[in-house]
Design a protein around this motif. Sequence first.
Motif, PDB file in Angstrom:
ATOM      1  N   TYR A   4       0.853  -1.193   0.000  1.00 24.27           N
ATOM      2  CA  TYR A   4       0.000   0.000   0.000  1.00 24.27           C
ATOM      3  C   TYR A   4       0.886   1.240   0.000  1.00 24.27           C
ATOM      4  O   TYR A   4       2.092   1.153   0.257  1.00 24.27           O
ATOM      5  CB  TYR A   4      -0.929   0.011   1.220  1.00 24.27           C
ATOM      6  CG  TYR A   4      -0.211   0.090   2.544  1.00 24.27           C
ATOM      7  CD1 TYR A   4       0.079   1.321   3.149  1.00 24.27           C
ATOM      8  CD2 TYR A   4       0.177  -1.066   3.208  1.00 24.27           C
ATOM      9  CE1 TYR A   4       0.737   1.398   4.361  1.00 24.27           C
ATOM     10  CE2 TYR A   4       0.832  -1.005   4.427  1.00 24.27           C
ATOM     11  CZ  TYR A   4       1.110   0.224   5.008  1.00 24.27           C
ATOM     12  OH  TYR A   4       1.761   0.305   6.216  1.00 24.27           O
ATOM     13  N   THR A   5       0.300   2.370  -0.308  1.00 20.99           N
ATOM     14  CA  THR A   5       1.057   3.613  -0.405  1.00 20.99           C
ATOM     15  C   THR A   5       0.519   4.647   0.587  1.00 20.99           C
ATOM     16  O   THR A   5      -0.623   4.553   1.063  1.00 20.99           O
ATOM     17  CB  THR A   5       0.951   4.211  -1.824  1.00 20.99           C
ATOM     18  OG1 THR A   5      -0.403   4.624  -2.067  1.00 20.99           O
ATOM     19  CG2 THR A   5       1.380   3.188  -2.876  1.00 20.99           C
ATOM     20  N   GLN A   8      -2.644   6.227  -0.705  1.00 21.43           N
ATOM     21  CA  GLN A   8      -3.858   5.468  -0.413  1.00 21.43           C
ATOM     22  C   GLN A   8      -4.328   5.719   1.017  1.00 21.43           C
ATOM     23  O   GLN A   8      -5.533   5.853   1.271  1.00 21.43           O
ATOM     24  CB  GLN A   8      -3.613   3.972  -0.648  1.00 21.43           C
ATOM     25  CG  GLN A   8      -3.446   3.604  -2.108  1.00 21.43           C
ATOM     26  CD  GLN A   8      -2.895   2.204  -2.295  1.00 21.43           C
ATOM     27  OE1 GLN A   8      -2.466   1.547  -1.344  1.00 21.43           O
ATOM     28  NE2 GLN A   8      -2.892   1.741  -3.539  1.00 21.43           N
ATOM     29  N   LEU A   9      -3.400   5.812   1.958  1.00 20.39           N
ATOM     30  CA  LEU A   9      -3.767   6.126   3.341  1.00 20.39           C
ATOM     31  C   LEU A   9      -4.350   7.533   3.439  1.00 20.39           C
ATOM     32  O   LEU A   9      -5.300   7.779   4.194  1.00 20.39           O
ATOM     33  CB  LEU A   9      -2.546   5.997   4.256  1.00 20.39           C
ATOM     34  CG  LEU A   9      -1.940   4.607   4.428  1.00 20.39           C
ATOM     35  CD1 LEU A   9      -0.767   4.668   5.420  1.00 20.39           C
ATOM     36  CD2 LEU A   9      -2.974   3.608   4.928  1.00 20.39           C
ATOM     37  N   PHE A  12      -7.867   7.391   2.183  1.00 21.23           N
ATOM     38  CA  PHE A  12      -8.705   6.718   3.179  1.00 21.23           C
ATOM     39  C   PHE A  12      -9.047   7.664   4.326  1.00 21.23           C
ATOM     40  O   PHE A  12     -10.207   7.748   4.762  1.00 21.23           O
ATOM     41  CB  PHE A  12      -7.977   5.477   3.697  1.00 21.23           C
ATOM     42  CG  PHE A  12      -8.676   4.795   4.847  1.00 21.23           C
ATOM     43  CD1 PHE A  12      -9.990   4.374   4.746  1.00 21.23           C
ATOM     44  CD2 PHE A  12      -8.002   4.580   6.052  1.00 21.23           C
ATOM     45  CE1 PHE A  12     -10.633   3.743   5.817  1.00 21.23           C
ATOM     46  CE2 PHE A  12      -8.630   3.965   7.118  1.00 21.23           C
ATOM     47  CZ  PHE A  12      -9.947   3.549   6.995  1.00 21.23           C
ATOM     48  N   ALA A  38      -8.408   4.116  -5.187  1.00 17.73           N
ATOM     49  CA  ALA A  38      -7.406   4.069  -4.117  1.00 17.73           C
ATOM     50  C   ALA A  38      -7.938   3.305  -2.918  1.00 17.73           C
ATOM     51  O   ALA A  38      -7.208   2.518  -2.286  1.00 17.73           O
ATOM     52  CB  ALA A  38      -7.001   5.486  -3.717  1.00 17.73           C
ATOM     53  N   ASN A  41      -7.975  -0.424  -3.758  1.00 15.34           N
ATOM     54  CA  ASN A  41      -6.625  -0.995  -3.735  1.00 15.34           C
ATOM     55  C   ASN A  41      -6.116  -1.164  -2.309  1.00 15.34           C
ATOM     56  O   ASN A  41      -5.418  -2.146  -2.002  1.00 15.34           O
ATOM     57  CB  ASN A  41      -5.669  -0.097  -4.524  1.00 15.34           C
ATOM     58  CG  ASN A  41      -5.939  -0.139  -6.023  1.00 15.34           C
ATOM     59  OD1 ASN A  41      -6.511  -1.109  -6.531  1.00 15.34           O
ATOM     60  ND2 ASN A  41      -5.551   0.917  -6.734  1.00 15.34           N
ATOM     61  N   LEU A  42      -6.457  -0.206  -1.432  1.00 13.43           N
ATOM     62  CA  LEU A  42      -6.033  -0.317  -0.034  1.00 13.43           C
ATOM     63  C   LEU A  42      -6.721  -1.506   0.636  1.00 13.43           C
ATOM     64  O   LEU A  42      -6.080  -2.244   1.401  1.00 13.43           O
ATOM     65  CB  LEU A  42      -6.365   0.980   0.711  1.00 13.43           C
ATOM     66  CG  LEU A  42      -5.805   1.112   2.129  1.00 13.43           C
ATOM     67  CD1 LEU A  42      -4.280   1.117   2.112  1.00 13.43           C
ATOM     68  CD2 LEU A  42      -6.324   2.385   2.786  1.00 13.43           C
ATOM     69  N   GLU A  43      -7.981  -1.700   0.361  1.00  8.07           N
ATOM     70  CA  GLU A  43      -8.702  -2.844   0.941  1.00  8.07           C
ATOM     71  C   GLU A  43      -8.117  -4.161   0.438  1.00  8.07           C
ATOM     72  O   GLU A  43      -7.990  -5.126   1.219  1.00  8.07           O
ATOM     73  CB  GLU A  43     -10.189  -2.743   0.605  1.00  8.07           C
ATOM     74  CG  GLU A  43     -10.897  -1.621   1.359  1.00  8.07           C
ATOM     75  CD  GLU A  43     -12.369  -1.522   1.031  1.00  8.07           C
ATOM     76  OE1 GLU A  43     -13.152  -1.181   1.929  1.00  8.07           O
ATOM     77  OE2 GLU A  43     -12.734  -1.762  -0.144  1.00  8.07           O
ATOM     78  N   ALA A  72      -3.161   4.820  10.561  1.00  2.00           N
ATOM     79  CA  ALA A  72      -2.904   5.493   9.285  1.00  2.00           C
ATOM     80  C   ALA A  72      -2.603   6.973   9.512  1.00  2.00           C
ATOM     81  O   ALA A  72      -1.687   7.530   8.896  1.00  2.00           O
ATOM     82  CB  ALA A  72      -4.115   5.333   8.373  1.00  2.00           C
TER      83      ALA A  72
END
Length: 298
Positions: A4-5, A8-9, A12, A38, A41-43, A72
Motif C-alpha cells: 500500500y502507499t 492510499q492512506l 482513506f 485508491a 486498492n487499499l482494501e 494510518a
Amino acid sequence: MLRYTLRQLEVFAAVADHGSIASAAGSLHVSESAVAGALNNLERAFGAQLAIRRKAHGITLTTAGQGVLGRARNLLVDAVDLQLHAGGTDAEVRGSLVLGCYLTLAPTVLARLIEHYGRRYPLVELDFYDGPQSEIHRRLADGQLDVAIAYDLSLPAGLNRQPLFAAEPAVVLSAEHPLAERSELSLADVASEPMILLDVDPSRENTMTMFGAAGLTPSVRFRTTDYEVTRSLVGRGMGYAILVQQPAGELSYEGRPLVVRPLRPAARPVPVSMVWPAALRPSRSVAAMLSLAAELYG
C-alpha cells in the motif's frame, strides 16, 4: 515489500473525515473514480473491508476501518514531518495545525494563543474552530481537529489532556442590582433571584450541579446559548448569571455596567485543559502548541 502507499492512506483518511467519496475527492482535488480506486486498492492490500458504501448515505467505516484509521493518521503525520524536516533544520516547526476551542473560552484564551503561536512558528499553517464542547469532541474523534482547548468536564474516553489552569465560577449582576453592593455572595443569596442560564454544556451542567450540591434550585427566567446575550440580559437587570470566564472590561455588549462577585463558600474551580486524541502521536506542530499553551497558561 509494502503493498500500500501513503497516498492510499491519505485518501482513506479523507474519506473518513468527509463521509463520502465525492466530498473526499473534492477536498483532494481528484476525481471520484480515483478516490474509489485508491480505497479499493487499499482494501485489497489489507485483505479487509475498511468502509461500507451506501448510495445517498455516504461512507461508514467498518470495525477494521476504524482500527486502521488511527494508525494510518500516525503514519501520515510521521511522513509529513519527515518530508518537511528533510528540507529544513531540526529547529524549524512546519506543517499545519487546526486548533479547537470551546466557545465561551475562545474570547479570553484563543486569540492570545494564536497570536503567540503565529509569531513563534510562522511556517505552520494555522487554523481554528470554536464551538460547542460536544462538537469539539466529535471533530477531535473524526480527525478534523488536531488539538483543542476545553473544560476538563465530562470528557469522553480516548483523549489525552494537559491541564492549563482552573477558573472559579462567579456571580455576574447588573451594577444596579440590590445585591451588587455586596463584596461576595453565596448561592443561597441568589437562588430565589431570576437567573439567566447559559444553556450549553458543560456550563449548564456545572451550574446546575453547583446548586444541587448546595441543596438549592435556581429560579431560571431565561435560557440562552450565547455568552454575550447572557451578559446583555444581565446588564438590563433581567437576572443574574453564573459564569466562569470573565472579560477584562465589566460592560455588557450594549455598554451597560456589570459587576462580578465571588462565590462564598467558593465553588469548585473548573479545570481547563488542552486535549487531543490518545490514539494519535502529536506532530511537531501540535507538540509546539502544547508547549506554548503550558508556557502561557500553565
